[in-house]
Design a protein around this motif. Structure first.
Motif, short mmCIF file in Angstrom:
data_model
loop_
_atom_site.label_atom_id
_atom_site.label_comp_id
_atom_site.label_asym_id
_atom_site.label_seq_id
_atom_site.Cartn_x
_atom_site.Cartn_y
_atom_site.Cartn_z
N PHE A 24 23.80 8.99 -12.60
CA PHE A 24 22.52 8.68 -13.20
C PHE A 24 21.37 9.46 -12.59
O PHE A 24 21.51 10.07 -11.54
CB PHE A 24 22.24 7.17 -13.09
CG PHE A 24 22.13 6.67 -11.67
CD1 PHE A 24 20.91 6.62 -11.03
CD2 PHE A 24 23.25 6.23 -10.99
CE1 PHE A 24 20.81 6.15 -9.73
CE2 PHE A 24 23.17 5.76 -9.69
CZ PHE A 24 21.94 5.72 -9.06
N VAL A 25 20.23 9.40 -13.29
CA VAL A 25 18.98 10.01 -12.83
C VAL A 25 17.95 8.89 -12.75
O VAL A 25 17.87 8.05 -13.64
CB VAL A 25 18.50 11.09 -13.81
CG1 VAL A 25 17.16 11.66 -13.40
CG2 VAL A 25 19.54 12.20 -13.93
N THR A 26 17.17 8.88 -11.67
CA THR A 26 16.08 7.93 -11.52
C THR A 26 15.09 8.45 -10.49
O THR A 26 15.36 9.46 -9.82
CB THR A 26 16.61 6.54 -11.09
OG1 THR A 26 15.55 5.57 -11.23
CG2 THR A 26 17.11 6.54 -9.67
N SER A 27 14.00 7.78 -10.35
CA SER A 27 12.99 8.14 -9.36
C SER A 27 13.48 7.74 -7.97
O SER A 27 14.00 6.63 -7.80
CB SER A 27 11.69 7.41 -9.69
OG SER A 27 10.85 7.39 -8.57
N PRO A 28 13.30 8.60 -6.98
CA PRO A 28 13.69 8.23 -5.61
C PRO A 28 12.96 6.96 -5.12
O PRO A 28 13.50 6.22 -4.31
CB PRO A 28 13.30 9.44 -4.77
CG PRO A 28 13.29 10.58 -5.73
CD PRO A 28 12.85 9.99 -7.04
N ASP A 29 11.76 6.73 -5.63
CA ASP A 29 11.01 5.52 -5.25
C ASP A 29 11.75 4.26 -5.66
O ASP A 29 11.72 3.26 -4.95
CB ASP A 29 9.61 5.53 -5.88
CG ASP A 29 8.74 6.64 -5.32
OD1 ASP A 29 9.00 7.08 -4.19
OD2 ASP A 29 7.82 7.07 -6.04
N LYS A 30 12.40 4.27 -6.81
CA LYS A 30 13.14 3.10 -7.27
C LYS A 30 14.32 2.79 -6.36
O LYS A 30 14.67 1.64 -6.16
CB LYS A 30 13.65 3.30 -8.70
CG LYS A 30 12.59 3.20 -9.76
CD LYS A 30 13.22 3.27 -11.12
CE LYS A 30 12.20 3.14 -12.21
NZ LYS A 30 12.83 3.19 -13.53
N LEU A 31 14.91 3.83 -5.79
CA LEU A 31 16.06 3.64 -4.91
C LEU A 31 15.66 2.91 -3.63
O LEU A 31 16.45 2.21 -3.04
CB LEU A 31 16.72 4.98 -4.57
CG LEU A 31 17.34 5.72 -5.74
CD1 LEU A 31 17.85 7.07 -5.29
CD2 LEU A 31 18.45 4.90 -6.38
N ARG A 32 14.43 3.09 -3.20
CA ARG A 32 13.95 2.43 -1.99
C ARG A 32 13.67 0.96 -2.22
O ARG A 32 13.69 0.17 -1.29
CB ARG A 32 12.68 3.12 -1.49
CG ARG A 32 12.93 4.50 -0.96
CD ARG A 32 11.69 5.12 -0.35
NE ARG A 32 11.84 6.55 -0.28
CZ ARG A 32 11.29 7.41 -1.12
NH1 ARG A 32 10.52 7.00 -2.09
NH2 ARG A 32 11.49 8.70 -0.98
N GLY A 33 13.40 0.59 -3.48
CA GLY A 33 13.02 -0.79 -3.79
C GLY A 33 14.18 -1.76 -3.71
O GLY A 33 14.01 -2.92 -3.33
N GLY A 34 15.38 -1.34 -4.06
CA GLY A 34 16.54 -2.21 -4.03
C GLY A 34 16.63 -3.10 -5.26
O GLY A 34 15.77 -3.06 -6.14
N GLY A 35 17.67 -3.90 -5.32
CA GLY A 35 17.86 -4.82 -6.44
C GLY A 35 18.34 -4.13 -7.70
O GLY A 35 18.96 -3.07 -7.66
N LEU A 68 26.40 18.31 -2.88
CA LEU A 68 26.52 16.87 -2.72
C LEU A 68 25.98 16.44 -1.38
O LEU A 68 26.27 17.06 -0.36
CB LEU A 68 28.01 16.48 -2.83
CG LEU A 68 28.35 15.02 -2.73
CD1 LEU A 68 27.85 14.29 -3.97
CD2 LEU A 68 29.85 14.85 -2.61
N SER A 69 25.16 15.39 -1.36
CA SER A 69 24.69 14.82 -0.12
C SER A 69 24.71 13.31 -0.26
O SER A 69 24.76 12.77 -1.36
CB SER A 69 23.29 15.31 0.22
OG SER A 69 22.38 14.87 -0.75
N PHE A 70 24.69 12.63 0.87
CA PHE A 70 24.76 11.17 0.85
C PHE A 70 23.39 10.57 1.10
O PHE A 70 22.62 11.06 1.90
CB PHE A 70 25.77 10.67 1.88
CG PHE A 70 27.17 11.10 1.55
CD1 PHE A 70 27.88 10.45 0.58
CD2 PHE A 70 27.75 12.17 2.20
CE1 PHE A 70 29.16 10.85 0.24
CE2 PHE A 70 29.03 12.58 1.89
CZ PHE A 70 29.74 11.91 0.90
N CYS A 71 23.12 9.49 0.37
CA CYS A 71 21.85 8.78 0.48
C CYS A 71 22.10 7.45 1.17
O CYS A 71 23.19 7.18 1.63
CB CYS A 71 21.27 8.52 -0.91
SG CYS A 71 21.11 10.00 -1.90
#
Length: 72
Positions: A24-35, A68-71
């Protein structure tokens, strides 16, 4: 010129208890929010929900160059 977005690959546990792997594609900011977040599923070509609270392992980021990198 607009930069290409980073694609992420991750597996989470759906409400049904089944595991789901999504690219998927999303904003990196959303990944920090969780849930539960809304993302664009690049394989199904539509908006989907991804549950970061039930993430299995870590997210992987795939750059436009195919690296490829890990987040988190």
């Amino acid at each position: 010129m607009k930069q290409p977005q980073t694609e992420y690959v991750g597996t989470f546990i759906k409400a049904t208890g089944a595991a789901r792997t999504m690219r998927f594609v999303t904003s990196p900011d959303k990944l920090r929010g969780g849930g539960l977040i809304t993302v664009f599923d690049v394989e199904q070509r539509g908006l989907r929900k991804f549950n970061l609270a039930t993430l299995v392992g870590r997210l992987s980021a795939v750059t436009a160059e195919g690296q490829l990198s890990f987040c988190a």
